[in-house]
Design a protein around this motif. Sequence first.
Motif, PDB file in Angstrom:
ATOM      1  N   PHE A 143       0.892  -1.233  -0.041  1.00 55.78           N
ATOM      2  CA  PHE A 143       0.145  -0.065   0.020  1.00 55.78           C
ATOM      3  C   PHE A 143       0.984   1.231   0.128  1.00 55.78           C
ATOM      4  N   ARG A 144       0.874   2.060  -0.862  1.00 61.45           N
ATOM      5  CA  ARG A 144       1.374   3.388  -0.983  1.00 61.45           C
ATOM      6  C   ARG A 144       0.235   4.424  -1.485  1.00 61.45           C
ATOM      7  N   ARG A 145       0.343   5.566  -0.872  1.00 61.24           N
ATOM      8  CA  ARG A 145      -0.575   6.543  -1.273  1.00 61.24           C
ATOM      9  C   ARG A 145       0.221   7.506  -2.394  1.00 61.24           C
ATOM     10  N   GLU A 146      -0.036   6.889  -3.638  1.00 59.72           N
ATOM     11  CA  GLU A 146       0.837   7.709  -4.662  1.00 59.72           C
ATOM     12  C   GLU A 146      -0.356   8.118  -5.843  1.00 59.72           C
ATOM     13  N   ARG A 147       0.233   8.916  -6.594  1.00 57.13           N
ATOM     14  CA  ARG A 147      -1.193   9.509  -7.516  1.00 57.13           C
ATOM     15  C   ARG A 147      -1.250   8.256  -8.555  1.00 57.13           C
ATOM     16  N   GLY A 151      -0.422   1.392 -13.953  1.00 59.06           N
ATOM     17  CA  GLY A 151       0.868   0.948 -13.735  1.00 59.06           C
ATOM     18  C   GLY A 151       1.130   1.288 -12.072  1.00 59.06           C
ATOM     19  N   ARG A 152       0.431   2.263 -11.587  1.00 61.53           N
ATOM     20  CA  ARG A 152       0.682   2.699 -10.496  1.00 61.53           C
ATOM     21  C   ARG A 152      -0.776   2.742  -9.620  1.00 61.53           C
ATOM     22  N   TYR A 153      -0.806   2.083  -8.456  1.00 63.20           N
ATOM     23  CA  TYR A 153      -2.008   2.082  -7.751  1.00 63.20           C
ATOM     24  C   TYR A 153      -1.555   2.135  -6.078  1.00 63.20           C
TER      25      TYR A 153
HETATM   26 MG    MG Z   1       7.842   4.481  -6.082  1.00 58.35          MG
END
Ligand code: MG
Length: 455
Positions: A143-147, A151-153
Amino acid sequence: MSEGAQKKQEKPRKFQAIRGTRDLLPSETVLWNHVEQTAHAVFGTFGFGEIRVPIFESTDLFARSIGAETDVVSKEMYTFGGFAEFSERVRGGRMEGMLSEMQPEEMISLRPEATASVCRAYIEHSMQQLPQPVKLYYMGPMFRRERPQKGRYRQFYQIGAEVLGGSDAPAIDAEVIEMVMTFFDRLELQGVQLDINSIGDRNCRPKYVDLLRAELLKVKDRLGPDSQRRIETNPLRVLDSKLESEQGIIATLPRIADHLCEECAAHYAAVKHQLEMRGVIYRENWRLVRGLDYYMRTTFEITAQGLGSQNAVCGGGRYDGLVELLGGPSTKGIGFAIGEDRLILSLQESGKAPAQEGRDVYIAWMGERAHATAIRAAKDLRKAGFSVELPPLEQKFGKALGQADKLGAKYALILGDNEVSEGLWTLKTLADGSQAKYTEPDLLDHLRKSKAVSS
Ligand code: MG
Ligand code: ATP
């Protein structure tokens, strides 16, 4: 309007998966399962055992291992806890005597990666007493709070492995890399590119980082705000920049390969030699650094096709000091994490996704007696490993065959009163519409043989 009538008019809220998370439906999970089963099989042949670690851990574990200054820890973690009991009791108005009883609860975070957890488990279970090195692999959500973007969740999946303990022999680095490459090869992943680098150790890296920082300060005005900030916090990360305007400047910066201490240089040369002995094709990339603090010496990244700018499917490297940093014995370590979502995307883009299997047999039955026979037939066929659809309600044969078609069934087994009393069952092959009658044992035999042919 009465309250009741008003309620009726309000449409109930439609819920959707939270931004950055998503559902994986059966049409996709076929491929996910194929990928995961291949990982179990390939990693098993390299002598790795599976470990399952918790989804959440003490926030401090991640802060200490990944590094408090990294993006992952400073911006991207889902953290909660604290004085949970306190706030509950304040809300409930039960304040009396509370302050004296109150224990500050530990802050916890959803895991943004699993290496720290695996190291914690190594220490907690005294795995240094097992034969070394201990070879572990894991798979599961991170779990990562990214935009969120392609391919990015915010909930994504990793398949990773760690080798802990024993020596730091370059053959270990090479074998770990060989294992990932074998896995990708088995999956027929397309456009695979392995980049490697050495980022030195406690002896040589700090000196290089100082030099890099000094050089970066000279060109500070020409860098973007992110890189400017990183000059202080994490100058290595500037090398990672994808910003077009910074590329010319980065090309002129000092390279770590020219500043490795003797031991690190020898280790790096030996890793390359070991890769060559294994027929693993690599590209040296002096700008390859990892975003997490704990890495040293060998670092690597693997990219694949069809992913746009999020094309890294695997990142890994050596982290010899990490177990000690977490309060354990001095321990060598190396590992990698594969982004399973991206791996799947790339396989889908290149048409390497297996099709969802349809049913083998659809049982079209009519009549009470036929229903009883159909239930028994379904049981026997399933026991023999066939996927069987047994409709719960009687339907006309025409409708049943239409249904069988829609479900992609290979065969329809037709059971009416005639078939049951004759003891001869009708099997229709849906692809060509041909039909034949079989006794019960012959039918099973026939289906078994046809399955052996098709698989
Ligand atoms: Mg990264
Ligand atoms: P990136 O530079 O793409 O953000 P990273 O350096 O943060 O990657 P690692 O922490 O090394 O990535 O994780 C290993 C792999 O996990 C990455 O190569 C990538 O495939 C995958 N990954 C990381 N973050 C995400 C995410 N938010 N969504 C999907 N996959 C991810």
